[in-house]
Design an enzyme around this catalytic site. Structure first.
Site, mmCIF file in Angstrom:
data_model
loop_
_atom_site.group_PDB
_atom_site.id
_atom_site.type_symbol
_atom_site.label_atom_id
_atom_site.label_comp_id
_atom_site.label_asym_id
_atom_site.label_seq_id
_atom_site.Cartn_x
_atom_site.Cartn_y
_atom_site.Cartn_z
ATOM 1 N N SER A 56 0.907 -1.011 -0.145
ATOM 2 C CA SER A 56 -0.104 -0.095 0.014
ATOM 3 C C SER A 56 0.886 1.205 -0.003
ATOM 4 O O SER A 56 2.175 1.087 0.121
ATOM 5 C CB SER A 56 -0.905 -0.013 1.163
ATOM 6 O OG SER A 56 -0.058 0.496 2.165
ATOM 7 N N LYS A 57 -0.022 2.415 -0.170
ATOM 8 C CA LYS A 57 1.011 3.831 -0.244
ATOM 9 C C LYS A 57 1.569 3.765 0.941
ATOM 10 O O LYS A 57 2.777 4.300 1.122
ATOM 11 C CB LYS A 57 -0.236 4.788 -0.502
ATOM 12 C CG LYS A 57 0.366 6.278 -0.613
ATOM 13 C CD LYS A 57 -0.664 7.141 -1.021
ATOM 14 C CE LYS A 57 -0.275 8.430 -0.668
ATOM 15 N NZ LYS A 57 -0.025 8.791 0.778
ATOM 16 N N ARG A 58 0.885 3.387 2.068
ATOM 17 C CA ARG A 58 1.576 3.520 3.527
ATOM 18 C C ARG A 58 2.819 2.844 3.814
ATOM 19 O O ARG A 58 3.942 3.251 4.165
ATOM 20 C CB ARG A 58 0.616 3.108 4.574
ATOM 21 C CG ARG A 58 -0.068 4.478 5.152
ATOM 22 C CD ARG A 58 -1.293 3.996 6.005
ATOM 23 N NE ARG A 58 -2.271 3.565 5.354
ATOM 24 C CZ ARG A 58 -2.932 2.536 5.228
ATOM 25 N NH1 ARG A 58 -2.486 1.645 6.198
ATOM 26 N NH2 ARG A 58 -4.062 2.351 4.346
ATOM 27 N N GLU A 100 -1.324 16.973 -0.545
ATOM 28 C CA GLU A 100 -0.267 15.770 -0.477
ATOM 29 C C GLU A 100 0.347 15.386 -1.641
ATOM 30 O O GLU A 100 0.004 15.264 -2.735
ATOM 31 C CB GLU A 100 -1.193 14.676 0.314
ATOM 32 C CG GLU A 100 0.092 13.565 0.930
ATOM 33 C CD GLU A 100 -0.776 12.289 1.189
ATOM 34 O OE1 GLU A 100 0.034 11.440 1.458
ATOM 35 O OE2 GLU A 100 -2.034 12.132 1.014
#
Ligand code: GLU
Length: 507
Positions: free
Chosen positions: A261-263, A284
Protein backbone atom coordinates in the site's frame (compact mmCIF):
# COMPACT_ATOMS: atom_id res chain seq x y z
CA UNK A 1 -6.86 -11.68 -33.20
CA UNK A 2 -5.86 -11.06 -29.58
CA UNK A 3 -7.38 -7.91 -28.08
CA UNK A 4 -6.61 -6.96 -24.49
CA UNK A 5 -7.46 -3.90 -22.49
CA UNK A 6 -6.13 -2.03 -19.52
CA UNK A 7 -9.18 -0.58 -17.81
CA UNK A 8 -8.26 1.65 -14.87
CA UNK A 9 -10.69 3.79 -12.92
CA UNK A 10 -9.52 7.40 -12.64
CA UNK A 11 -9.78 7.48 -8.86
CA UNK A 12 -6.24 8.65 -8.13
CA UNK A 13 -2.68 7.96 -9.20
CA UNK A 14 -1.98 4.57 -10.73
CA UNK A 15 -0.40 2.21 -8.19
CA UNK A 16 2.59 0.15 -9.39
CA UNK A 17 0.38 -2.94 -9.09
CA UNK A 18 -1.82 -1.36 -11.75
CA UNK A 19 1.26 -0.55 -13.82
CA UNK A 20 2.24 -4.22 -13.69
CA UNK A 21 -1.26 -5.20 -14.89
CA UNK A 22 -0.89 -2.80 -17.82
CA UNK A 23 2.59 -4.17 -18.54
CA UNK A 24 1.49 -7.82 -18.61
CA UNK A 25 -1.39 -6.92 -20.94
CA UNK A 26 1.03 -5.05 -23.17
CA UNK A 27 3.62 -7.85 -23.27
CA UNK A 28 0.93 -10.38 -24.10
CA UNK A 29 -0.64 -8.22 -26.81
CA UNK A 30 2.70 -7.48 -28.49
CA UNK A 31 3.82 -11.07 -28.36
CA UNK A 32 0.59 -12.31 -29.88
CA UNK A 33 0.56 -9.61 -32.53
CA UNK A 34 -2.66 -8.35 -30.97
CA UNK A 35 -4.09 -5.02 -29.93
CA UNK A 36 -3.75 -3.17 -26.64
CA UNK A 37 -6.58 -0.88 -25.58
CA UNK A 38 -6.83 1.79 -22.89
CA UNK A 39 -10.36 2.11 -21.53
CA UNK A 40 -11.23 4.47 -18.73
CA UNK A 41 -13.80 3.06 -16.31
CA UNK A 42 -15.34 6.13 -14.71
CA UNK A 43 -18.87 4.97 -13.95
CA UNK A 44 -18.48 5.77 -10.27
CA UNK A 45 -18.71 9.54 -10.48
CA UNK A 46 -18.36 9.90 -6.72
CA UNK A 47 -14.80 8.57 -6.88
CA UNK A 48 -13.67 10.61 -9.87
CA UNK A 49 -10.41 12.49 -9.30
CA UNK A 50 -9.42 15.27 -11.70
CA UNK A 51 -6.06 14.70 -13.33
CA UNK A 52 -6.02 10.95 -12.70
CA UNK A 53 -6.73 10.00 -16.32
CA UNK A 54 -3.95 12.25 -17.59
CA UNK A 55 -1.63 10.82 -14.95
CA UNK A 56 -2.33 7.25 -16.11
CA UNK A 57 -1.61 8.14 -19.73
CA UNK A 58 1.59 10.00 -18.87
CA UNK A 59 2.86 7.25 -16.57
CA UNK A 60 2.36 4.46 -19.08
CA UNK A 61 3.90 6.58 -21.81
CA UNK A 62 6.97 7.21 -19.65
CA UNK A 63 7.36 3.46 -19.19
CA UNK A 64 7.04 2.73 -22.90
CA UNK A 65 3.74 0.84 -22.57
CA UNK A 66 1.99 1.76 -25.80
CA UNK A 67 -1.60 1.47 -26.89
CA UNK A 68 -3.21 0.75 -30.23
CA UNK A 69 -6.60 2.15 -29.29
CA UNK A 70 -7.76 4.17 -26.36
CA UNK A 71 -9.21 7.20 -24.76
CA UNK A 72 -6.20 9.33 -25.78
CA UNK A 73 -5.81 8.09 -29.36
CA UNK A 74 -9.27 6.94 -30.42
CA UNK A 75 -9.90 3.84 -32.50
CA UNK A 76 -12.66 1.87 -34.23
CA UNK A 77 -14.35 0.67 -31.02
CA UNK A 78 -14.69 4.06 -29.31
CA UNK A 79 -15.56 5.96 -27.32
CA UNK A 80 -13.14 4.51 -24.78
CA UNK A 81 -14.31 6.40 -21.70
CA UNK A 82 -17.33 4.81 -20.04
CA UNK A 83 -18.99 8.12 -19.15
CA UNK A 84 -18.97 8.89 -22.89
CA UNK A 85 -20.65 5.54 -23.55
CA UNK A 86 -23.42 6.18 -21.02
CA UNK A 87 -26.37 6.06 -23.47
CA UNK A 88 -25.55 2.55 -24.65
CA UNK A 89 -25.75 0.68 -21.32
CA UNK A 90 -29.45 1.15 -20.50
CA UNK A 91 -30.63 -1.20 -23.27
CA UNK A 92 -28.50 -4.00 -21.84
CA UNK A 93 -29.97 -3.57 -18.37
CA UNK A 94 -33.44 -3.62 -19.95
CA UNK A 95 -32.57 -6.79 -21.85
CA UNK A 96 -31.58 -8.57 -18.64
CA UNK A 97 -34.83 -7.55 -16.95
CA UNK A 98 -36.86 -8.66 -19.93
CA UNK A 99 -35.14 -12.05 -19.94
CA UNK A 100 -35.55 -12.57 -16.19
CA UNK A 101 -31.84 -12.13 -15.31
CA UNK A 102 -32.29 -8.91 -13.39
CA UNK A 103 -34.88 -6.97 -11.41
CA UNK A 104 -35.72 -3.46 -10.23
CA UNK A 105 -34.99 -2.71 -6.59
CA UNK A 106 -36.43 0.30 -4.76
CA UNK A 107 -34.88 -0.09 -1.33
CA UNK A 108 -33.73 3.27 0.03
CA UNK A 109 -30.27 3.52 1.55
CA UNK A 110 -31.89 3.87 5.02
CA UNK A 111 -33.84 0.66 4.53
CA UNK A 112 -30.70 -1.23 3.50
CA UNK A 113 -28.84 0.21 6.47
CA UNK A 114 -31.65 -0.85 8.83
CA UNK A 115 -31.50 -4.38 7.41
CA UNK A 116 -27.76 -4.50 7.91
CA UNK A 117 -28.14 -3.40 11.53
CA UNK A 118 -30.87 -5.96 12.11
CA UNK A 119 -28.55 -8.74 10.91
CA UNK A 120 -25.60 -7.38 12.83
CA UNK A 121 -27.62 -7.50 16.04
CA UNK A 122 -27.93 -11.23 15.44
CA UNK A 123 -24.24 -11.46 14.59
CA UNK A 124 -25.00 -12.15 10.95
CA UNK A 125 -24.09 -10.31 7.78
CA UNK A 126 -26.80 -9.09 5.51
CA UNK A 127 -26.43 -9.88 1.85
CA UNK A 128 -28.94 -8.95 -0.85
CA UNK A 129 -29.29 -12.37 -2.48
CA UNK A 130 -31.59 -15.25 -3.34
CA UNK A 131 -32.38 -15.80 0.36
CA UNK A 132 -33.20 -12.24 1.26
CA UNK A 133 -34.50 -10.61 -1.90
CA UNK A 134 -38.10 -11.61 -1.15
CA UNK A 135 -38.00 -9.51 2.07
CA UNK A 136 -36.91 -6.43 0.17
CA UNK A 137 -38.70 -3.91 -2.03
CA UNK A 138 -38.14 -5.01 -5.58
CA UNK A 139 -39.98 -6.04 -8.71
CA UNK A 140 -39.82 -9.68 -7.60
CA UNK A 141 -41.49 -9.09 -4.23
CA UNK A 142 -43.83 -6.29 -5.36
CA UNK A 143 -44.73 -7.64 -8.78
CA UNK A 144 -43.89 -6.07 -12.11
CA UNK A 145 -47.06 -3.98 -12.27
CA UNK A 146 -46.38 -2.23 -8.98
CA UNK A 147 -42.74 -1.82 -9.94
CA UNK A 148 -43.74 -0.14 -13.19
CA UNK A 149 -46.15 2.12 -11.33
CA UNK A 150 -43.34 3.25 -9.02
CA UNK A 151 -40.97 3.82 -11.89
CA UNK A 152 -43.60 5.89 -13.71
CA UNK A 153 -44.16 7.88 -10.53
CA UNK A 154 -40.45 8.73 -10.54
CA UNK A 155 -39.33 6.55 -7.62
CA UNK A 156 -35.57 6.02 -7.68
CA UNK A 157 -34.49 2.45 -8.35
CA UNK A 158 -31.50 0.31 -9.21
CA UNK A 159 -31.27 -2.82 -11.35
CA UNK A 160 -29.86 -5.89 -9.63
CA UNK A 161 -28.59 -9.14 -11.08
CA UNK A 162 -30.70 -12.15 -10.17
CA UNK A 163 -28.41 -15.04 -9.40
CA UNK A 164 -30.09 -18.39 -9.99
CA UNK A 165 -30.33 -20.32 -6.73
CA UNK A 166 -27.77 -22.92 -5.73
CA UNK A 167 -25.83 -23.40 -8.92
CA UNK A 168 -22.09 -23.87 -9.27
CA UNK A 169 -20.38 -21.26 -11.40
CA UNK A 170 -16.95 -22.07 -12.76
CA UNK A 171 -14.47 -19.47 -13.88
CA UNK A 172 -11.69 -20.89 -15.97
CA UNK A 173 -8.63 -18.90 -15.08
CA UNK A 174 -5.46 -19.19 -17.15
CA UNK A 175 -3.30 -18.87 -14.04
CA UNK A 176 -5.37 -20.64 -11.41
CA UNK A 177 -7.25 -23.24 -13.41
CA UNK A 178 -10.94 -23.75 -12.63
CA UNK A 179 -12.31 -21.67 -9.77
CA UNK A 180 -15.82 -22.71 -8.76
CA UNK A 181 -18.25 -20.85 -6.53
CA UNK A 182 -21.81 -21.59 -5.57
CA UNK A 183 -24.35 -18.89 -6.34
CA UNK A 184 -25.70 -19.13 -2.77
CA UNK A 185 -22.61 -17.22 -1.67
CA UNK A 186 -22.98 -14.45 -4.21
CA UNK A 187 -24.97 -11.28 -3.77
CA UNK A 188 -27.31 -9.75 -6.32
CA UNK A 189 -24.95 -7.01 -7.41
CA UNK A 190 -26.29 -3.68 -8.61
CA UNK A 191 -25.82 -3.41 -12.37
CA UNK A 192 -27.49 -0.10 -13.05
CA UNK A 193 -27.75 2.81 -10.65
CA UNK A 194 -30.42 5.38 -9.90
CA UNK A 195 -28.25 8.09 -11.50
CA UNK A 196 -28.71 6.40 -14.88
CA UNK A 197 -25.15 5.06 -14.91
CA UNK A 198 -24.20 1.40 -15.12
CA UNK A 199 -21.97 -0.01 -12.38
CA UNK A 200 -18.51 -1.37 -13.11
CA UNK A 201 -19.88 -4.91 -13.54
CA UNK A 202 -22.37 -4.14 -16.28
CA UNK A 203 -20.21 -1.62 -18.13
CA UNK A 204 -17.16 -3.87 -17.97
CA UNK A 205 -18.95 -6.84 -19.54
CA UNK A 206 -20.78 -4.79 -22.17
CA UNK A 207 -17.56 -3.03 -23.13
CA UNK A 208 -15.39 -6.13 -23.20
CA UNK A 209 -18.00 -7.73 -25.44
CA UNK A 210 -18.56 -4.82 -27.79
CA UNK A 211 -14.83 -4.07 -27.97
CA UNK A 212 -14.23 -7.74 -28.82
CA UNK A 213 -11.78 -8.29 -25.98
CA UNK A 214 -10.29 -11.79 -26.08
CA UNK A 215 -8.33 -11.90 -22.80
CA UNK A 216 -9.05 -10.17 -19.50
CA UNK A 217 -5.77 -9.89 -17.59
CA UNK A 218 -6.34 -8.07 -14.30
CA UNK A 219 -5.58 -8.06 -10.60
CA UNK A 220 -6.57 -10.84 -8.24
CA UNK A 221 -8.92 -8.50 -6.40
CA UNK A 222 -11.37 -9.02 -9.27
CA UNK A 223 -11.49 -12.79 -8.96
CA UNK A 224 -14.50 -12.69 -6.57
CA UNK A 225 -16.40 -10.72 -9.24
CA UNK A 226 -15.53 -13.16 -12.00
CA UNK A 227 -18.46 -15.60 -11.34
CA UNK A 228 -20.86 -12.67 -11.79
CA UNK A 229 -19.07 -11.73 -14.98
CA UNK A 230 -19.25 -15.29 -16.31
CA UNK A 231 -22.98 -15.34 -15.50
CA UNK A 232 -23.48 -12.03 -17.28
CA UNK A 233 -21.94 -13.44 -20.45
CA UNK A 234 -24.35 -16.34 -20.15
CA UNK A 235 -27.32 -14.06 -19.46
CA UNK A 236 -26.56 -11.97 -22.54
CA UNK A 237 -26.03 -15.05 -24.66
CA UNK A 238 -22.40 -14.10 -25.31
CA UNK A 239 -20.78 -17.24 -23.92
CA UNK A 240 -19.23 -18.17 -27.26
CA UNK A 241 -17.11 -15.05 -27.36
CA UNK A 242 -16.49 -14.71 -23.63
CA UNK A 243 -12.89 -13.57 -23.06
CA UNK A 244 -10.43 -15.79 -21.24
CA UNK A 245 -9.51 -14.68 -17.73
CA UNK A 246 -6.14 -14.36 -16.04
CA UNK A 247 -6.12 -12.96 -12.49
CA UNK A 248 -2.68 -11.71 -11.48
CA UNK A 249 -1.19 -12.33 -8.03
CA UNK A 250 -1.08 -9.46 -5.56
CA UNK A 251 1.95 -7.27 -5.02
CA UNK A 252 2.82 -7.76 -1.36
CA UNK A 253 4.54 -5.64 1.25
CA UNK A 254 8.32 -6.19 1.48
CA UNK A 255 7.72 -8.24 4.65
CA UNK A 256 5.35 -10.39 2.65
CA UNK A 257 2.14 -10.07 4.64
CA UNK A 258 -0.60 -8.09 3.00
CA UNK A 259 -1.06 -6.02 -0.10
CA UNK A 260 1.51 -3.35 -0.88
CA UNK A 261 0.00 0.00 0.00
CA UNK A 262 0.90 3.65 -0.21
CA UNK A 263 1.58 3.64 3.49
CA UNK A 264 4.27 0.95 3.07
CA UNK A 265 5.96 3.22 0.57
CA UNK A 266 5.90 6.16 2.98
CA UNK A 267 7.07 3.97 5.85
CA UNK A 268 9.98 2.35 4.01
CA UNK A 269 10.87 5.23 1.74
CA UNK A 270 10.14 3.96 -1.73
CA UNK A 271 7.58 5.14 -4.27
CA UNK A 272 4.47 3.07 -4.97
CA UNK A 273 3.50 5.31 -7.88
CA UNK A 274 5.25 5.63 -11.23
CA UNK A 275 5.19 9.44 -11.25
CA UNK A 276 4.99 11.98 -8.47
CA UNK A 277 1.37 12.74 -7.65
CA UNK A 278 -0.01 15.96 -6.24
CA UNK A 279 -3.37 15.23 -4.71
CA UNK A 280 -5.74 17.91 -5.98
CA UNK A 281 -7.85 17.85 -2.79
CA UNK A 282 -5.43 17.44 0.10
CA UNK A 283 -2.40 18.91 -1.64
CA UNK A 284 -0.44 15.90 -0.41
CA UNK A 285 2.51 14.88 -2.59
CA UNK A 286 3.30 11.20 -3.16
CA UNK A 287 6.70 10.32 -4.57
CA UNK A 288 7.16 8.72 -7.96
CA UNK A 289 9.74 6.43 -9.52
CA UNK A 290 10.47 8.96 -12.27
CA UNK A 291 11.21 11.81 -9.89
CA UNK A 292 13.28 9.55 -7.60
CA UNK A 293 15.62 8.93 -10.52
CA UNK A 294 14.54 5.46 -11.56
CA UNK A 295 14.96 4.69 -15.24
CA UNK A 296 11.79 3.51 -16.99
CA UNK A 297 13.55 0.41 -18.37
CA UNK A 298 14.56 -0.57 -14.83
CA UNK A 299 11.03 -0.14 -13.48
CA UNK A 300 9.59 -2.20 -16.35
CA UNK A 301 12.13 -4.99 -15.84
CA UNK A 302 11.59 -5.05 -12.07
CA UNK A 303 7.80 -5.10 -12.37
CA UNK A 304 7.84 -7.81 -15.05
CA UNK A 305 9.59 -10.13 -12.60
CA UNK A 306 7.22 -9.41 -9.71
CA UNK A 307 4.88 -12.31 -10.36
CA UNK A 308 6.39 -13.77 -13.52
CA UNK A 309 9.66 -15.42 -14.50
CA UNK A 310 11.07 -16.49 -17.85
CA UNK A 311 11.72 -20.04 -16.59
CA UNK A 312 15.45 -19.35 -16.50
CA UNK A 313 17.74 -17.42 -14.17
CA UNK A 314 17.86 -14.47 -16.55
CA UNK A 315 16.99 -11.22 -14.77
CA UNK A 316 17.96 -8.38 -17.08
CA UNK A 317 15.50 -8.18 -19.95
CA UNK A 318 14.71 -5.30 -22.26
CA UNK A 319 11.13 -4.63 -23.29
CA UNK A 320 11.75 -6.46 -26.56
CA UNK A 321 13.12 -9.49 -24.76
CA UNK A 322 10.23 -9.46 -22.32
CA UNK A 323 7.81 -9.42 -25.25
CA UNK A 324 9.57 -12.43 -26.71
CA UNK A 325 9.76 -14.41 -23.46
CA UNK A 326 6.49 -13.51 -21.75
CA UNK A 327 3.94 -16.25 -21.21
CA UNK A 328 0.89 -16.52 -19.01
CA UNK A 329 1.86 -20.04 -17.86
CA UNK A 330 4.84 -18.66 -15.95
CA UNK A 331 2.78 -16.14 -13.99
CA UNK A 332 2.81 -17.14 -10.34
CA UNK A 333 -0.33 -17.94 -8.35
CA UNK A 334 1.26 -16.55 -5.21
CA UNK A 335 1.66 -12.92 -4.28
CA UNK A 336 4.97 -11.30 -5.16
CA UNK A 337 6.91 -9.48 -2.47
CA UNK A 338 8.14 -6.02 -3.35
CA UNK A 339 11.88 -5.77 -2.76
CA UNK A 340 13.44 -2.32 -2.52
CA UNK A 341 17.03 -3.54 -2.80
CA UNK A 342 16.12 -5.37 -5.97
CA UNK A 343 14.50 -2.24 -7.38
CA UNK A 344 17.72 -0.33 -6.72
CA UNK A 345 19.79 -3.14 -8.16
CA UNK A 346 17.82 -2.98 -11.40
CA UNK A 347 18.28 0.76 -11.54
CA UNK A 348 22.01 0.41 -11.02
CA UNK A 349 22.20 -2.21 -13.77
CA UNK A 350 20.30 -0.06 -16.24
CA UNK A 351 22.28 3.01 -15.29
CA UNK A 352 25.44 1.13 -16.35
CA UNK A 353 23.87 0.56 -19.75
CA UNK A 354 23.54 4.28 -20.40
CA UNK A 355 26.17 5.74 -22.70
CA UNK A 356 28.78 8.04 -21.14
CA UNK A 357 27.28 10.98 -23.07
CA UNK A 358 23.88 10.37 -21.48
CA UNK A 359 25.32 10.08 -17.98
CA UNK A 360 27.30 13.25 -18.71
CA UNK A 361 24.13 15.13 -19.58
CA UNK A 362 22.71 14.37 -16.10
CA UNK A 363 26.00 15.44 -14.56
CA UNK A 364 26.18 18.63 -16.62
CA UNK A 365 22.74 19.67 -15.38
CA UNK A 366 23.92 19.21 -11.79
CA UNK A 367 27.14 21.10 -12.42
CA UNK A 368 25.07 23.95 -13.75
CA UNK A 369 22.99 23.96 -10.57
CA UNK A 370 26.22 24.36 -8.63
CA UNK A 371 27.41 27.16 -10.90
CA UNK A 372 30.24 25.12 -12.37
CA UNK A 373 31.16 25.01 -16.04
CA UNK A 374 33.47 22.34 -17.35
CA UNK A 375 34.72 21.10 -20.71
CA UNK A 376 32.18 18.69 -22.19
CA UNK A 377 34.79 16.02 -22.96
CA UNK A 378 36.08 16.18 -19.41
CA UNK A 379 32.54 15.71 -18.03
CA UNK A 380 32.04 12.70 -20.34
CA UNK A 381 35.32 11.21 -19.12
CA UNK A 382 34.37 11.62 -15.46
CA UNK A 383 30.86 10.26 -16.16
CA UNK A 384 32.29 7.15 -17.79
CA UNK A 385 34.77 6.61 -14.98
CA UNK A 386 32.29 7.09 -12.15
CA UNK A 387 28.99 5.67 -13.39
CA UNK A 388 29.63 2.21 -11.94
CA UNK A 389 29.34 3.78 -8.48
CA UNK A 390 25.94 5.30 -9.24
CA UNK A 391 22.43 3.94 -8.70
CA UNK A 392 20.47 7.17 -9.13
CA UNK A 393 21.46 10.11 -11.35
CA UNK A 394 20.97 12.43 -8.37
CA UNK A 395 24.05 10.85 -6.76
CA UNK A 396 26.32 12.09 -9.55
CA UNK A 397 27.23 15.48 -8.07
CA UNK A 398 27.93 14.08 -4.63
CA UNK A 399 30.07 11.30 -6.12
CA UNK A 400 31.95 13.37 -8.68
CA UNK A 401 32.18 16.88 -7.24
CA UNK A 402 35.91 16.70 -6.45
CA UNK A 403 36.67 16.31 -10.15
CA UNK A 404 35.34 19.84 -10.59
CA UNK A 405 36.27 21.67 -7.41
CA UNK A 406 39.06 21.44 -4.85
CA UNK A 407 38.04 20.36 -1.37
CA UNK A 408 37.36 23.24 0.98
CA UNK A 409 37.62 21.11 4.07
CA UNK A 410 39.19 17.82 5.08
CA UNK A 411 37.33 15.00 6.77
CA UNK A 412 38.44 15.10 10.39
CA UNK A 413 38.29 11.37 11.01
CA UNK A 414 40.29 10.58 7.91
CA UNK A 415 42.88 13.21 8.79
CA UNK A 416 43.18 11.90 12.35
CA UNK A 417 43.65 8.38 11.06
CA UNK A 418 46.06 8.99 8.18
CA UNK A 419 47.75 12.38 8.31
CA UNK A 420 50.63 11.88 10.73
CA UNK A 421 52.94 14.88 11.48
CA UNK A 422 55.55 13.61 8.98
CA UNK A 423 52.98 13.75 6.18
CA UNK A 424 53.83 17.26 5.03
CA UNK A 425 57.30 15.97 4.09
CA UNK A 426 55.84 13.06 2.09
CA UNK A 427 53.30 15.33 0.39
CA UNK A 428 56.09 17.72 -0.57
CA UNK A 429 57.81 14.71 -2.10
CA UNK A 430 54.65 13.89 -4.07
CA UNK A 431 54.80 17.41 -5.52
CA UNK A 432 58.46 16.94 -6.44
CA UNK A 433 57.73 13.64 -8.14
CA UNK A 434 54.85 15.08 -10.14
CA UNK A 435 57.07 17.95 -11.20
CA UNK A 436 59.90 15.73 -12.39
CA UNK A 437 58.61 12.41 -13.76
CA UNK A 438 56.59 12.08 -17.00
CA UNK A 439 52.90 12.65 -16.22
CA UNK A 440 51.68 9.14 -16.98
CA UNK A 441 50.52 6.18 -14.92
CA UNK A 442 53.51 3.85 -14.87
CA UNK A 443 56.08 6.56 -14.31
CA UNK A 444 54.19 8.08 -11.40
CA UNK A 445 53.48 4.66 -9.94
CA UNK A 446 57.15 3.65 -10.03
CA UNK A 447 58.48 6.93 -8.68
CA UNK A 448 55.94 7.24 -5.90
CA UNK A 449 55.15 3.69 -4.79
CA UNK A 450 58.38 1.85 -5.52
CA UNK A 451 61.19 4.38 -5.43
CA UNK A 452 59.83 6.50 -2.61
CA UNK A 453 57.27 4.75 -0.41
CA UNK A 454 58.61 1.19 -0.62
CA UNK A 455 62.27 2.16 -0.73
CA UNK A 456 61.86 4.19 2.47
CA UNK A 457 59.75 1.58 4.24
CA UNK A 458 56.76 3.92 4.50
CA UNK A 459 53.17 2.82 5.04
CA UNK A 460 51.56 2.83 1.57
CA UNK A 461 48.03 3.13 2.92
CA UNK A 462 48.87 6.15 5.02
CA UNK A 463 50.73 8.05 2.32
CA UNK A 464 48.30 7.30 -0.50
CA UNK A 465 45.31 8.05 1.66
CA UNK A 466 46.84 11.31 2.77
CA UNK A 467 47.27 12.20 -0.87
CA UNK A 468 43.62 11.30 -1.31
CA UNK A 469 42.62 13.55 1.58
CA UNK A 470 44.59 16.37 -0.07
CA UNK A 471 42.96 15.88 -3.46
CA UNK A 472 39.43 14.75 -2.55
CA UNK A 473 38.96 15.94 1.02
CA UNK A 474 38.29 12.43 2.32
CA UNK A 475 39.29 8.87 1.60
CA UNK A 476 36.90 8.03 -1.23
CA UNK A 477 37.20 7.86 -5.01
CA UNK A 478 38.72 5.83 -7.80
CA UNK A 479 42.31 4.63 -8.17
CA UNK A 480 44.55 7.42 -6.89
CA UNK A 481 46.91 7.71 -9.84
CA UNK A 482 44.01 7.64 -12.31
CA UNK A 483 42.43 10.39 -10.28
CA UNK A 484 45.61 12.48 -10.38
CA UNK A 485 45.91 11.94 -14.12
CA UNK A 486 42.30 12.99 -14.65
CA UNK A 487 42.41 16.12 -12.53
CA UNK A 488 45.75 17.12 -14.07
CA UNK A 489 49.21 17.96 -12.80
CA UNK A 490 48.74 21.62 -11.92
CA UNK A 491 45.46 21.12 -10.14
CA UNK A 492 46.79 18.15 -8.16
CA UNK A 493 49.85 20.09 -7.09
CA UNK A 494 47.73 23.08 -6.10
CA UNK A 495 45.51 20.84 -3.95
CA UNK A 496 48.45 19.10 -2.27
CA UNK A 497 50.11 22.44 -1.50
CA UNK A 498 46.87 23.75 0.00
CA UNK A 499 46.50 20.62 2.16
CA UNK A 500 50.04 20.89 3.47
CA UNK A 501 49.31 24.47 4.33
CA UNK A 502 45.91 23.98 5.93
CA UNK A 503 46.30 20.66 7.67
CA UNK A 504 49.66 21.67 9.12
CA UNK A 505 48.12 24.79 10.59
CA UNK A 506 45.25 22.87 12.10
CA UNK A 507 47.49 20.21 13.66
N1 GLU B 1 -11.82 -0.62 -13.52
C1 GLU B 1 -11.27 -1.79 -12.92
C2 GLU B 1 -10.07 -1.35 -12.09
O1 GLU B 1 -9.97 -0.23 -11.77
C3 GLU B 1 -10.88 -2.77 -14.00
C4 GLU B 1 -10.98 -4.20 -13.61
C5 GLU B 1 -10.93 -5.07 -14.85
O2 GLU B 1 -9.87 -5.05 -15.51
O3 GLU B 1 -11.92 -5.71 -15.16
O4 GLU B 1 -9.21 -2.09 -11.73
Amino acid sequence: MVRVRFAPSPTGPLHIGGVRTALYNYLFARQQGGKMILRIEDTDQTRFVPGAEQYIIEALDWLGIQFDEGVHIGGPYGPYRQSDRKPMYRQYADQLIRDGWAYYAFDRPEALEAKRKEYEAEKKTFQYDCNTRSQMENSLSLGMEEAQRRIDAGDPYVVRFKFPEGIDITVHDLIRGDVTMNSRLLDDKVLFKSDGMPTYHLANIVDDHTMEITHVIRGEEWLPSAPLHVMLYKAFGWEDTMPQFAHLPLLLKPEGNGKLSKRDGDRLGFPVFPLEWHDPKSGEISSGYREKGYLPQAVVNMLALLGWNPGTEQEIMSMDELIKLFNIEHISKNGAKFNLDKAKWFNHEYFQKLGDEEVASYLEAQLKEHGISAEHDYVVKVAGMMKERITFPSELWETCCYFFQAPTEYNEKDVAKRWTPDMHIHMQKVIDILNTVPFEHDAIHKALLDDYIAANGLNTGKVMNSLRIAVVGRTVGPDMITLVLTIGKEETIRRVERAIEKIKIEK
